[in-house]
Design a protein around this motif. Structure first.
Motif, mmCIF file in Angstrom:
data_model
loop_
_atom_site.group_PDB
_atom_site.id
_atom_site.type_symbol
_atom_site.label_atom_id
_atom_site.label_comp_id
_atom_site.label_asym_id
_atom_site.label_seq_id
_atom_site.Cartn_x
_atom_site.Cartn_y
_atom_site.Cartn_z
ATOM 1 N N PHE A 44 6.472 9.937 14.382
ATOM 2 C CA PHE A 44 6.243 11.311 13.946
ATOM 3 C C PHE A 44 7.328 12.264 14.439
ATOM 4 C CE2 PHE A 44 4.458 15.549 14.604
ATOM 5 C CZ PHE A 44 4.142 15.868 13.297
ATOM 6 N N LEU A 45 7.669 12.211 15.712
ATOM 7 C CA LEU A 45 8.670 13.155 16.227
ATOM 8 C C LEU A 45 10.045 12.925 15.615
ATOM 9 C CD1 LEU A 45 7.710 13.519 19.977
ATOM 10 C CD2 LEU A 45 7.343 15.135 18.112
ATOM 11 N N ALA A 46 10.421 11.672 15.408
ATOM 12 C CA ALA A 46 11.709 11.394 14.769
ATOM 13 C C ALA A 46 11.721 11.935 13.341
ATOM 14 C CB ALA A 46 11.984 9.894 14.775
ATOM 15 N N MET A 47 10.615 11.750 12.630
ATOM 16 C CA MET A 47 10.528 12.292 11.272
ATOM 17 C C MET A 47 10.584 13.809 11.289
ATOM 18 S SD MET A 47 7.636 9.908 9.484
ATOM 19 C CE MET A 47 7.628 10.869 7.981
ATOM 20 N N LEU A 48 9.905 14.421 12.252
ATOM 21 C CA LEU A 48 9.878 15.879 12.337
ATOM 22 C C LEU A 48 11.268 16.443 12.607
ATOM 23 C CD1 LEU A 48 7.819 18.166 12.150
ATOM 24 C CD2 LEU A 48 7.552 18.020 14.628
ATOM 25 N N ARG A 50 14.157 15.056 11.773
ATOM 26 C CA ARG A 50 15.049 14.835 10.635
ATOM 27 C C ARG A 50 14.625 15.568 9.379
ATOM 28 N NH1 ARG A 50 17.143 8.634 10.914
ATOM 29 N NH2 ARG A 50 18.141 8.892 12.930
ATOM 30 N N PHE A 51 13.334 15.509 9.052
ATOM 31 C CA PHE A 51 12.867 16.030 7.768
ATOM 32 C C PHE A 51 12.228 17.406 7.855
ATOM 33 C CE2 PHE A 51 12.202 11.309 7.262
ATOM 34 C CZ PHE A 51 13.404 11.105 6.618
ATOM 35 N N ARG A 52 11.953 17.883 9.070
ATOM 36 C CA ARG A 52 11.286 19.153 9.320
ATOM 37 C C ARG A 52 9.997 19.263 8.494
ATOM 38 N NH1 ARG A 52 16.090 19.457 10.944
ATOM 39 N NH2 ARG A 52 17.228 21.014 12.059
ATOM 40 N N TYR A 53 9.875 20.235 7.600
ATOM 41 C CA TYR A 53 8.632 20.418 6.846
ATOM 42 C C TYR A 53 8.365 19.255 5.898
ATOM 43 C CZ TYR A 53 11.439 21.817 2.837
ATOM 44 O OH TYR A 53 12.322 21.826 1.799
ATOM 45 N N ALA A 60 1.017 14.744 3.394
ATOM 46 C CA ALA A 60 0.171 15.329 2.345
ATOM 47 C C ALA A 60 0.173 14.443 1.101
ATOM 48 C CB ALA A 60 0.653 16.732 1.993
ATOM 49 N N ALA A 61 1.313 13.841 0.787
ATOM 50 C CA ALA A 61 1.377 12.930 -0.355
ATOM 51 C C ALA A 61 0.485 11.711 -0.118
ATOM 52 C CB ALA A 61 2.821 12.501 -0.608
ATOM 53 N N TRP A 62 0.456 11.197 1.104
ATOM 54 C CA TRP A 62 -0.420 10.060 1.399
ATOM 55 C C TRP A 62 -1.889 10.452 1.309
ATOM 56 C CZ3 TRP A 62 0.479 5.300 0.750
ATOM 57 C CH2 TRP A 62 1.745 4.783 0.922
ATOM 58 N N VAL A 63 -2.225 11.668 1.698
ATOM 59 C CA VAL A 63 -3.609 12.129 1.539
ATOM 60 C C VAL A 63 -3.968 12.202 0.059
ATOM 61 C CG1 VAL A 63 -5.153 14.099 1.878
ATOM 62 C CG2 VAL A 63 -3.715 13.322 3.748
ATOM 63 N N ALA A 64 -3.035 12.636 -0.776
ATOM 64 C CA ALA A 64 -3.281 12.674 -2.222
ATOM 65 C C ALA A 64 -3.482 11.265 -2.770
ATOM 66 C CB ALA A 64 -2.122 13.362 -2.938
ATOM 67 N N VAL A 65 -2.686 10.304 -2.304
ATOM 68 C CA VAL A 65 -2.853 8.921 -2.737
ATOM 69 C C VAL A 65 -4.220 8.392 -2.307
ATOM 70 C CG1 VAL A 65 -2.010 6.554 -2.386
ATOM 71 C CG2 VAL A 65 -0.395 8.400 -2.825
ATOM 72 N N MET A 66 -4.618 8.669 -1.065
ATOM 73 C CA MET A 66 -5.930 8.219 -0.584
ATOM 74 C C MET A 66 -7.053 8.847 -1.395
ATOM 75 S SD MET A 66 -5.581 8.027 3.568
ATOM 76 C CE MET A 66 -5.480 9.781 3.759
ATOM 77 N N THR A 67 -6.922 10.114 -1.716
ATOM 78 C CA THR A 67 -7.953 10.793 -2.500
ATOM 79 C C THR A 67 -8.076 10.175 -3.884
ATOM 80 O OG1 THR A 67 -7.528 12.832 -1.291
ATOM 81 C CG2 THR A 67 -8.666 13.040 -3.404
ATOM 82 N N ALA A 68 -6.946 9.900 -4.514
ATOM 83 C CA ALA A 68 -6.978 9.276 -5.837
ATOM 84 C C ALA A 68 -7.599 7.880 -5.768
ATOM 85 C CB ALA A 68 -5.567 9.197 -6.416
ATOM 86 N N PHE A 69 -7.266 7.115 -4.741
ATOM 87 C CA PHE A 69 -7.826 5.778 -4.582
ATOM 88 C C PHE A 69 -9.336 5.825 -4.439
ATOM 89 C CE2 PHE A 69 -9.285 2.218 -2.043
ATOM 90 C CZ PHE A 69 -8.733 1.140 -2.721
ATOM 91 N N ILE A 70 -9.824 6.712 -3.587
ATOM 92 C CA ILE A 70 -11.264 6.840 -3.376
ATOM 93 C C ILE A 70 -11.956 7.313 -4.659
ATOM 94 C CG2 ILE A 70 -13.054 8.119 -2.111
ATOM 95 C CD1 ILE A 70 -11.687 5.974 -0.452
ATOM 96 N N ALA A 71 -11.346 8.269 -5.341
ATOM 97 C CA ALA A 71 -11.953 8.799 -6.564
ATOM 98 C C ALA A 71 -12.042 7.749 -7.666
ATOM 99 C CB ALA A 71 -11.157 10.008 -7.057
ATOM 100 N N VAL A 72 -11.060 6.863 -7.739
ATOM 101 C CA VAL A 72 -11.035 5.864 -8.807
ATOM 102 C C VAL A 72 -11.848 4.615 -8.458
ATOM 103 C CG1 VAL A 72 -9.525 4.316 -10.112
ATOM 104 C CG2 VAL A 72 -8.841 6.671 -9.722
ATOM 105 N N PHE A 73 -11.686 4.118 -7.237
ATOM 106 C CA PHE A 73 -12.246 2.810 -6.909
ATOM 107 C C PHE A 73 -13.509 2.821 -6.071
ATOM 108 C CE2 PHE A 73 -7.680 1.869 -7.559
ATOM 109 C CZ PHE A 73 -7.825 1.010 -8.640
ATOM 110 N N LEU A 74 -13.790 3.879 -5.337
ATOM 111 C CA LEU A 74 -14.913 3.857 -4.412
ATOM 112 C C LEU A 74 -15.905 4.990 -4.660
ATOM 113 C CD1 LEU A 74 -13.000 2.940 -1.150
ATOM 114 C CD2 LEU A 74 -14.372 1.447 -2.581
#
Length: 77
Positions: A44-48, A50-53, A60-74
């Motif tokens: 996390f700190l290395a990413m922060l 280098r990539f800042r925001y 946030a993109a991974w949370v969107a992927v998880m939300t889509a997965f849960i909405a479709v499959f579970l």
């Protein structure tokens, strides 16, 4: 109801594994989850730096992927 992703890591594996292998499945779930948490906390700190925001956009993109997965499959019916 829990309004977080935290409980899903414990509830879903406990429900999808058959009773005869449930303990082994939960053990694998916990082991993999803790391993990935270790990787996330170490990177996390290395990413922060280098990539800042962009780091937060990445998660946030991974949370969107998880939300889509849960909405479709579970969906709870």
């Amino acid at each position: 109801r829990a309004w977080s992703w935290g409980p899903l890591g414990w509830v879903i594996p406990g429900e999808i594994f058959p009773v005869d292998i449930r303990s082994a499945g939960q053990a694998m779930n916990v082991s993999i989850g803790l391993g990935l948490t270790f990787v996330q906390t170490q990177s996390f700190l290395a990413m922060l730096c280098r990539f800042r925001y962009g780091t937060f956009a990445y998660y946030a993109a991974w949370v969107a992927v998880m939300t889509a997965f849960i909405a479709v499959f579970l969906l709870e019916s």
